[in-house]
Design an enzyme around this catalytic site. Structure first.
Site, PDB file in Angstrom:
ATOM      1  N   HIS A 146       0.831  -1.206   0.000  1.00 24.50           N
ATOM      2  CA  HIS A 146       0.000   0.000   0.000  1.00 24.50           C
ATOM      3  C   HIS A 146       0.872   1.265   0.000  1.00 24.50           C
ATOM      4  O   HIS A 146       0.691   2.155  -0.834  1.00 24.50           O
ATOM      5  CB  HIS A 146      -0.911  -0.054   1.239  1.00 24.50           C
ATOM      6  CG  HIS A 146      -1.811   1.119   1.419  1.00 24.50           C
ATOM      7  ND1 HIS A 146      -3.166   1.072   1.189  1.00 24.50           N
ATOM      8  CD2 HIS A 146      -1.566   2.393   1.823  1.00 24.50           C
ATOM      9  CE1 HIS A 146      -3.708   2.258   1.432  1.00 24.50           C
ATOM     10  NE2 HIS A 146      -2.749   3.079   1.828  1.00 24.50           N
ATOM     11  N   GLU A 147       1.828   1.312   0.927  1.00 25.94           N
ATOM     12  CA  GLU A 147       2.615   2.538   1.086  1.00 25.94           C
ATOM     13  C   GLU A 147       3.568   2.736  -0.091  1.00 25.94           C
ATOM     14  O   GLU A 147       3.787   3.867  -0.521  1.00 25.94           O
ATOM     15  CB  GLU A 147       3.394   2.509   2.410  1.00 25.94           C
ATOM     16  CG  GLU A 147       2.518   2.381   3.649  1.00 25.94           C
ATOM     17  CD  GLU A 147       1.522   3.524   3.825  1.00 25.94           C
ATOM     18  OE1 GLU A 147       1.720   4.587   3.195  1.00 25.94           O
ATOM     19  OE2 GLU A 147       0.543   3.349   4.571  1.00 25.94           O
ATOM     20  N   CYS A 178      -6.095   0.185 -10.097  1.00 27.22           N
ATOM     21  CA  CYS A 178      -4.784   0.385  -9.473  1.00 27.22           C
ATOM     22  C   CYS A 178      -3.697  -0.431 -10.185  1.00 27.22           C
ATOM     23  O   CYS A 178      -2.563   0.020 -10.328  1.00 27.22           O
ATOM     24  CB  CYS A 178      -4.856   0.046  -7.992  1.00 27.22           C
ATOM     25  SG  CYS A 178      -6.030   1.120  -7.124  1.00 27.22           S
ATOM     26  N   HIS A 227       1.752   4.251  -2.929  1.00 30.73           N
ATOM     27  CA  HIS A 227       1.603   5.710  -2.792  1.00 30.73           C
ATOM     28  C   HIS A 227       2.820   6.437  -3.377  1.00 30.73           C
ATOM     29  O   HIS A 227       2.690   7.528  -3.934  1.00 30.73           O
ATOM     30  CB  HIS A 227       1.460   6.108  -1.320  1.00 30.73           C
ATOM     31  CG  HIS A 227       0.068   5.943  -0.763  1.00 30.73           C
ATOM     32  ND1 HIS A 227      -1.071   6.172  -1.494  1.00 30.73           N
ATOM     33  CD2 HIS A 227      -0.347   5.595   0.488  1.00 30.73           C
ATOM     34  CE1 HIS A 227      -2.138   5.967  -0.720  1.00 30.73           C
ATOM     35  NE2 HIS A 227      -1.725   5.612   0.477  1.00 30.73           N
ATOM     36  N   HIS A 255      -5.754   6.681  -2.769  1.00 27.16           N
ATOM     37  CA  HIS A 255      -6.612   5.620  -2.238  1.00 27.16           C
ATOM     38  C   HIS A 255      -7.685   5.202  -3.236  1.00 27.16           C
ATOM     39  O   HIS A 255      -8.192   6.014  -4.006  1.00 27.16           O
ATOM     40  CB  HIS A 255      -7.269   6.070  -0.930  1.00 27.16           C
ATOM     41  CG  HIS A 255      -6.317   6.012   0.218  1.00 27.16           C
ATOM     42  ND1 HIS A 255      -6.378   6.865   1.277  1.00 27.16           N
ATOM     43  CD2 HIS A 255      -5.270   5.178   0.460  1.00 27.16           C
ATOM     44  CE1 HIS A 255      -5.406   6.579   2.120  1.00 27.16           C
ATOM     45  NE2 HIS A 255      -4.714   5.557   1.650  1.00 27.16           N
ATOM     46  N   CYS A 256      -8.002   3.918  -3.162  1.00 22.63           N
ATOM     47  CA  CYS A 256      -8.949   3.329  -4.107  1.00 22.63           C
ATOM     48  C   CYS A 256     -10.343   3.255  -3.486  1.00 22.63           C
ATOM     49  O   CYS A 256     -10.499   2.866  -2.330  1.00 22.63           O
ATOM     50  CB  CYS A 256      -8.468   1.923  -4.459  1.00 22.63           C
ATOM     51  SG  CYS A 256      -9.559   1.060  -5.582  1.00 22.63           S
ATOM     52  N   CYS A 268      -9.438  -3.562  -2.434  1.00 22.94           N
ATOM     53  CA  CYS A 268      -8.149  -3.423  -3.109  1.00 22.94           C
ATOM     54  C   CYS A 268      -7.079  -3.091  -2.067  1.00 22.94           C
ATOM     55  O   CYS A 268      -7.385  -2.523  -1.005  1.00 22.94           O
ATOM     56  CB  CYS A 268      -8.299  -2.292  -4.126  1.00 22.94           C
ATOM     57  SG  CYS A 268      -6.797  -1.691  -4.897  1.00 22.94           S
ATOM     58  N   CYS A 312      -6.878  -3.859  -7.541  1.00 23.04           N
ATOM     59  CA  CYS A 312      -8.019  -3.906  -8.453  1.00 23.04           C
ATOM     60  C   CYS A 312      -7.540  -3.477  -9.848  1.00 23.04           C
ATOM     61  O   CYS A 312      -6.414  -3.002 -10.006  1.00 23.04           O
ATOM     62  CB  CYS A 312      -9.123  -2.995  -7.940  1.00 23.04           C
ATOM     63  SG  CYS A 312      -8.819  -1.260  -8.315  1.00 23.04           S
TER      64      CYS A 312
HETATM   65 ZN   LIG Z   1      -2.774   5.089   2.214  1.00 17.47          ZN
HETATM   66 ZN   LIG Z   2      -7.797  -0.254  -6.444  1.00 15.64          ZN
END
Ligand SMILES: [Zn+2]
Ligand SMILES: [Zn+2]
Length: 310
Positions: free
Chosen positions: A214-215, A252, A218, A224-225, A230, A249
């Site tokens: 996740h990070e 992304c 970024h 953010h989704c 996701c 997803c």
């Molecule tokens: Zn985040």
């Molecule tokens: Zn996504």
């Protein structure tokens, strides 16, 4: 906050037109049946407290995000402080995972000690655990950013705080500075004085993998989704982040593929290899069925078998 789940046509619009893309990529961007809708937020959940307008693929491209290339081609991981017994394999697993997830070279830097680097610490008044001032770590990472780094991410089992008035923070990053620091301390039940479950190491690994995916995403400018369940969904608390999948997803995935240019099938194959090796069975199962969707059962079957033998 009033979150309206996106309609099917809004989701497709966020993915964007896929005509003219290579066949496997086009297929990998078709949602099929593999992506669940974002759940309606309950009080305290991320989307109940934060307004997220969503970032379609088109908006992502227009935002001119940081991209690897021009010599900036490596993801660096900077272990910070001690990784005690039971947590040592974590760093190597995360290196392997980030390599598969982002299809880029990932290098682990020598451990950064707390004592000899003028990093400010304090004892948290509630938990009585030591905490590190996150900004001090970001400053060190920026000073030592290797020339070929796309980004440099510190990972630690120490707890973090962003400024004296705050209780704690899970992580802090500077997207412009291409550095971040993320703590896994609060993913360990011992932090709260509780006993570790018997599958503790797997739980810690999954949580750490999720944070890292996740990070790091970024860092590539992915916001953010809100389109599907996701890895890029925001989360406000541990229960919510545990319910998030590790996969991306189609919206992304397309952003990341655009930035990095990886072969989607090779990426899924490497992820499958990793998930099987470390026993993240649900994730392995998801990738298997996604590969079947992309390639058809027969061609996918060959890859899936090969990954079983290794
Ligand atoms: Zn985040
Ligand atoms: Zn996504």
């Amino acid at each position: 906050m009033d979150f309206k789940p996106p309609t099917d046509s809004e989701k497709l619009q966020a993915i964007g037109p896929t005509e003219g893309l290579p066949e496997t990529l086009r297929k990998a961007l078709e949602p099929g049946t593999h992506f669940e809708p974002v759940p309606i937020p309950k009080p305290g959940d991320w989307l109940a407290e934060h307004h997220e307008s969503g970032q379609g693929f088109d908006e992502f491209v227009k935002s001119k995000p940081n991209q690897p290339g021009k010599g900036r081609k490596k993801i660096y991981l900077q272990p910070l402080g001690q990784f005690p017994n039971g947590q040592v394999p974590l760093v190597e697993s995360l290196r392997e995972y980030a390599g598969a997830y982002f299809a880029m070279e990932v290098e682990v830097l020598p451990n950064l000690a707390l004592n000899d680097n003028n990093i400010t610490t304090r004892i948290n008044q509630y938990t009585k655990n030591r905490q590190i001032l996150a900004g001090d770590v970001l400053a060190i990472l920026r000073r030592n950013l290797p020339a070929d780094a796309f980004c440099n991410l510190a990972i630690t089992m120490e707890d973090l705080y962003p400024e004296p008035s705050w209780n704690f923070v899970f992580g802090q990053a500077s997207l412009r500075g291409r550095v971040g620091v993320y703590s896994f301390a609060r993913y360990d039940p011992v932090f709260y004085g509780r006993k570790r479950e018997k599958d503790y190491e797997k739980v810690l690994l999954r949580r750490s993998c999720r944070v890292l995916a996740h990070e790091t995403a970024h860092m590539f400018g992915l916001q953010h989704c809100i389109y599907y369940k996701c890895a890029l969904n925001g989360s406000n608390h541990l229960k919510e982040s545990d319910s998030r999948p590790l996969h991306l997803c189609p919206v992304c995935l397309r952003k990341l593929q655009y930035s990095i240019g990886f072969d989607v099938v090779a990426r899924y194959r490497n992820l499958l290899h990793f998930y099987r090796k470390v026993g993240l069975d649900n994730e392995a199962q998801w990738v298997t069925s996604r590969l079947k969707w992309i390639l058809g059962a027969r061609a996918a079957g060959k890859i899936i078998e090969q990954e079983t033998i290794h």
